[in-house]
Design a protein around this motif. Structure first.
Motif, PDB file in Angstrom:
ATOM      1  N   ARG A 110      19.495   6.667  -1.413  1.00  0.00           N
ATOM      2  CA  ARG A 110      20.112   5.846  -2.465  1.00  0.00           C
ATOM      3  C   ARG A 110      20.192   4.374  -2.061  1.00  0.00           C
ATOM      4  N   ASP A 111      20.195   4.091  -0.751  1.00  0.00           N
ATOM      5  CA  ASP A 111      20.202   2.710  -0.281  1.00  0.00           C
ATOM      6  C   ASP A 111      18.783   2.134  -0.187  1.00  0.00           C
ATOM      7  N   ILE A 112      17.821   2.987   0.092  1.00  0.00           N
ATOM      8  CA  ILE A 112      16.426   2.570   0.227  1.00  0.00           C
ATOM      9  C   ILE A 112      15.775   2.394  -1.147  1.00  0.00           C
ATOM     10  N   GLU A 113      16.115   3.245  -2.077  1.00  0.00           N
ATOM     11  CA  GLU A 113      15.486   3.265  -3.406  1.00  0.00           C
ATOM     12  C   GLU A 113      15.465   1.907  -4.107  1.00  0.00           C
ATOM     13  N   GLN A 161      15.246  -0.977  -2.970  1.00  0.00           N
ATOM     14  CA  GLN A 161      14.387  -1.932  -2.262  1.00  0.00           C
ATOM     15  C   GLN A 161      12.907  -1.693  -2.535  1.00  0.00           C
ATOM     16  N   LEU A 179      12.838   6.432   8.992  1.00  0.00           N
ATOM     17  CA  LEU A 179      13.729   5.415   8.448  1.00  0.00           C
ATOM     18  C   LEU A 179      15.166   5.835   8.658  1.00  0.00           C
ATOM     19  N   GLU A 180      16.009   4.865   8.892  1.00  0.00           N
ATOM     20  CA  GLU A 180      17.438   5.103   8.995  1.00  0.00           C
ATOM     21  C   GLU A 180      18.067   4.747   7.660  1.00  0.00           C
ATOM     22  N   GLY A 181      18.964   5.565   7.184  1.00  0.00           N
ATOM     23  CA  GLY A 181      19.666   5.242   5.961  1.00  0.00           C
ATOM     24  C   GLY A 181      19.539   6.336   4.919  1.00  0.00           C
ATOM     25  N   LEU A 182      20.245   6.122   3.833  1.00  0.00           N
ATOM     26  CA  LEU A 182      20.251   7.066   2.729  1.00  0.00           C
ATOM     27  C   LEU A 182      19.208   6.665   1.700  1.00  0.00           C
TER      28      LEU A 182
END
Length: 82
Positions: free
Chosen positions: A15-18, A20, A10-13
């Motif tokens: 804290r940004d995925i959590e 979702q 996955l791309e991203g942090l």
């Protein structure tokens, strides 16, 4: 990300995925989110997951993880069926 079907990149942090992810996911370490339904055991200072992986739980987060884990498992459909 590790899933029952395999691994994904996955791309991203985190804290940004959590936000979702559904409510059964729990941030146990700055590098780990886990699905509470797949936690077999919590001990000082690690989680054992159903796939055999162990995830570290920092000492300063242990009590919070323990509390959140019990709350999320109690609210999950799996817990109601048991």
């Amino acid at each position: 990300m590790h899933t029952a079907e395999g691994s994904l990149e996955l791309e991203g942090l985190l804290r940004d995925i959590e936000p979702q992810l559904p409510g059964v996911f729990l941030r146990v370490h700055r590098s780990y989110l886990v699905n509470a339904a797949h936690v077999l055991r919590l001990r000082r200072f690690a989680l054992e997951l159903s796939n055999g992986m162990e995830v570290p739980v920092p000492e300063r987060r242990f009590t919070t993880v323990q509390r959140e884990l019990s709350l999320r498992l109690a609210d999950s459909p799996r817990a109601e069926a048991s």
